[in-house]
Structures are given as structure tokens and as C-alpha cells.
Scaffold this motif. Structure first.
Motif, mmCIF file in Angstrom:
data_model
loop_
_atom_site.group_PDB
_atom_site.id
_atom_site.type_symbol
_atom_site.label_atom_id
_atom_site.label_comp_id
_atom_site.label_asym_id
_atom_site.label_seq_id
_atom_site.Cartn_x
_atom_site.Cartn_y
_atom_site.Cartn_z
ATOM 1 N N GLU A 164 0.826 -1.200 0.000
ATOM 2 C CA GLU A 164 0.000 0.000 0.000
ATOM 3 C C GLU A 164 0.865 1.257 0.000
ATOM 4 O OE1 GLU A 164 -3.449 -0.004 -0.032
ATOM 5 O OE2 GLU A 164 -3.263 -2.161 -0.263
ATOM 6 N N SER A 165 0.414 2.263 -0.718
ATOM 7 C CA SER A 165 1.206 3.490 -0.833
ATOM 8 C C SER A 165 1.335 4.213 0.498
ATOM 9 C CB SER A 165 0.593 4.411 -1.881
ATOM 10 O OG SER A 165 -0.715 4.789 -1.492
ATOM 11 N N SER A 166 0.276 4.221 1.298
ATOM 12 C CA SER A 166 0.354 4.916 2.589
ATOM 13 C C SER A 166 1.291 4.196 3.554
ATOM 14 C CB SER A 166 -1.031 5.071 3.203
ATOM 15 O OG SER A 166 -1.660 3.824 3.293
ATOM 16 N N ILE A 167 1.426 2.878 3.412
ATOM 17 C CA ILE A 167 2.376 2.139 4.251
ATOM 18 C C ILE A 167 3.797 2.389 3.754
ATOM 19 C CG2 ILE A 167 3.136 -0.168 4.951
ATOM 20 C CD1 ILE A 167 0.191 -0.986 4.959
ATOM 21 N N LEU A 168 3.982 2.486 2.451
ATOM 22 C CA LEU A 168 5.309 2.769 1.893
ATOM 23 C C LEU A 168 5.810 4.162 2.279
ATOM 24 C CD1 LEU A 168 5.082 1.273 -1.701
ATOM 25 C CD2 LEU A 168 6.502 0.472 0.179
ATOM 26 N N MET A 169 4.891 5.076 2.514
ATOM 27 C CA MET A 169 5.275 6.442 2.847
ATOM 28 C C MET A 169 5.714 6.597 4.304
ATOM 29 S SD MET A 169 2.466 8.541 0.658
ATOM 30 C CE MET A 169 3.296 10.099 0.783
ATOM 31 N N LEU A 170 5.727 5.534 5.059
ATOM 32 C CA LEU A 170 6.154 5.578 6.461
ATOM 33 C C LEU A 170 7.661 5.357 6.563
ATOM 34 C CD1 LEU A 170 3.337 3.344 7.980
ATOM 35 C CD2 LEU A 170 3.466 5.831 8.062
ATOM 36 N N ASP A 171 8.431 6.058 5.794
ATOM 37 C CA ASP A 171 9.865 5.796 5.669
ATOM 38 C C ASP A 171 10.609 5.780 6.997
ATOM 39 O OD1 ASP A 171 9.723 5.498 2.959
ATOM 40 O OD2 ASP A 171 10.069 7.617 2.559
ATOM 41 N N GLU A 172 10.673 6.898 7.676
ATOM 42 C CA GLU A 172 11.500 6.984 8.876
ATOM 43 C C GLU A 172 10.796 6.470 10.128
ATOM 44 O OE1 GLU A 172 8.873 10.414 8.764
ATOM 45 O OE2 GLU A 172 10.301 9.736 7.266
ATOM 46 N N ARG A 173 9.513 6.268 10.060
ATOM 47 C CA ARG A 173 8.767 5.870 11.254
ATOM 48 C C ARG A 173 8.802 4.367 11.523
ATOM 49 N NH1 ARG A 173 4.604 9.309 8.783
ATOM 50 N NH2 ARG A 173 5.138 11.400 9.395
ATOM 51 N N THR A 174 8.995 3.576 10.477
ATOM 52 C CA THR A 174 8.953 2.120 10.640
ATOM 53 C C THR A 174 10.037 1.452 9.803
ATOM 54 O OG1 THR A 174 7.368 1.927 8.852
ATOM 55 C CG2 THR A 174 6.469 2.076 11.062
ATOM 56 N N ASP A 175 10.388 0.250 10.224
ATOM 57 C CA ASP A 175 11.344 -0.529 9.435
ATOM 58 C C ASP A 175 10.581 -1.442 8.470
ATOM 59 O OD1 ASP A 175 10.284 -2.153 11.361
ATOM 60 O OD2 ASP A 175 12.156 -3.160 11.849
ATOM 61 N N LYS A 176 11.325 -2.218 7.672
ATOM 62 C CA LYS A 176 10.694 -3.061 6.647
ATOM 63 C C LYS A 176 9.822 -4.157 7.262
ATOM 64 C CE LYS A 176 13.702 -2.446 2.718
ATOM 65 N NZ LYS A 176 14.435 -3.114 1.641
ATOM 66 N N ALA A 177 10.271 -4.736 8.356
ATOM 67 C CA ALA A 177 9.493 -5.806 8.991
ATOM 68 C C ALA A 177 8.153 -5.277 9.502
ATOM 69 C CB ALA A 177 10.285 -6.428 10.141
ATOM 70 N N THR A 178 8.170 -4.095 10.081
ATOM 71 C CA THR A 178 6.928 -3.497 10.574
ATOM 72 C C THR A 178 6.005 -3.158 9.416
ATOM 73 O OG1 THR A 178 8.177 -2.574 12.413
ATOM 74 C CG2 THR A 178 5.995 -1.677 12.033
ATOM 75 N N LYS A 179 6.563 -2.646 8.335
ATOM 76 C CA LYS A 179 5.745 -2.348 7.159
ATOM 77 C C LYS A 179 5.103 -3.615 6.612
ATOM 78 C CE LYS A 179 8.355 1.650 5.615
ATOM 79 N NZ LYS A 179 9.216 2.206 4.581
ATOM 80 N N GLN A 180 5.854 -4.699 6.625
ATOM 81 C CA GLN A 180 5.313 -5.979 6.143
ATOM 82 C C GLN A 180 4.172 -6.452 7.048
ATOM 83 O OE1 GLN A 180 6.413 -6.961 3.245
ATOM 84 N NE2 GLN A 180 5.069 -8.703 3.146
#
Length: 152
Positions: A2-18
Motif C-alpha cells: 500500500e502506498s500509505s504504508i510505503l510512505m512511512l519511511d523513517e517511522r517504521t522498518d521493513k518488517a513493521t511495514k510488512q
């Protein structure tokens, strides 16, 4: 993703985004089964009511003088067999979709609770912990997923 999840650059790491992506997917799966179940439920109710009304008007009223005459009239019309099979099939489909909906809800709720439980580990740095409410608000606003509390 999701684009809104991808835009969480500095707030989360890749595992959290997944994990956030998976909870969104499970929420959509749950919502889809919920909609299908509700649609089939109302279709079953409507067809069953219509069929009972049809039987009342075509069999119960004209042949009310004898049960044997009612039974004979019921069996003579092959439409009754087909209607009975269709309504029975819809009832079975409704129960199957209910089970799938419950399973999808359980999976979604378990993953959501896991994110809530692990939030201290997922947002470990102090600045990330301070900004996690922005992630939670985005998930609530965009996907209607509450990550603040475990209760539904």
C-alpha cells in the motif's frame, strides 16, 4: 504494498511495514467474507420467505381440506424440488461463508493483537516511539484498523 504504508519511511522498518501490510490484507479478506456472508444470508431469507408464501398461496389455501391433497399437489410440481434444493444449497453456502468469515476474523484479530503486543519492540528508538501514534492514526483513518487497543 500500500502506498500509505510505503510512505512511512523513517517511522517504521521493513518488517513493521510488512506486518502492517499483512494486517491490511487480512482485514480486506475478512471484510470480503463478511459482505459475501451477509449477501447470501439475506438472499436465503428472501427466497425462503418467498417460497413459503408461494406454497401457502398455491398449495395450502386451495387444498386445505385434506393433508393428502396438499402433499399430492406438492409432489406433483417439480418446481418445489428445485426450489427446495436451491434454498437448501444457499443455506449450506451461508454456513460455509460464516465459517470462513469467522476464520478470517480470527486471523485478522490475532495479527492485529500481535502488532499491539509487539509495538514496544517494533518502535524501539525513542523518536520512533513518539511517532508511532502517527502510524496508528493512519491505519485507523485509511483502513479502519485500530492498533491502540486489543478489544475490537
Amino acid at each position: 504494498m500500500e502506498s500509505s504504508i510505503l510512505m512511512l519511511d523513517e517511522r517504521t522498518d521493513k518488517a513493521t511495514k510488512q506486518m502492517l501490510q499483512k494486517v491490511v490484507e487480512r482485514k480486506r479478506k475478512f471484510d470480503a467474507f463478511k459482505f459475501r456472508h451477509l449477501t447470501v444470508l439475506w438472499l436465503t431469507v428472501f427466497l425462503a420467505f418467498s417460497y413459503i408464501y408461494f406454497l401457502y398461496k398455491t398449495i395450502a389455501i386451495p387444498y386445505s381440506y385434506s393433508f393428502a391433497a396438499m402433499f399430492s399437489a406438492y409432489v406433483d410440481n417439480s418446481l418445489n424440488l428445485y426450489a427446495f434444493v436451491v434454498i437448501g444449497g444457499l443455506f449450506g453456502l451461508m454456513n460455509l461463508l460464516k465459517q470462513k468469515k469467522d476464520k478470517a476474523e480470527k486471523e485478522y484479530h490475532a495479527l492485529r493483537c500481535e502488532i499491539i503486543d509487539k509495538s514496544k519492540d517494533l518502535w524501539k528508538p525513542k523518536d520512533a516511539w513518539k511517532n508511532r501514534h502517527l502510524v496508528f492514526e493512519m491505519m485507523k483513518k485509511n483502513y479502519d484498523i485500530n492498533l491502540y487497543h486489543e478489544n475490537k
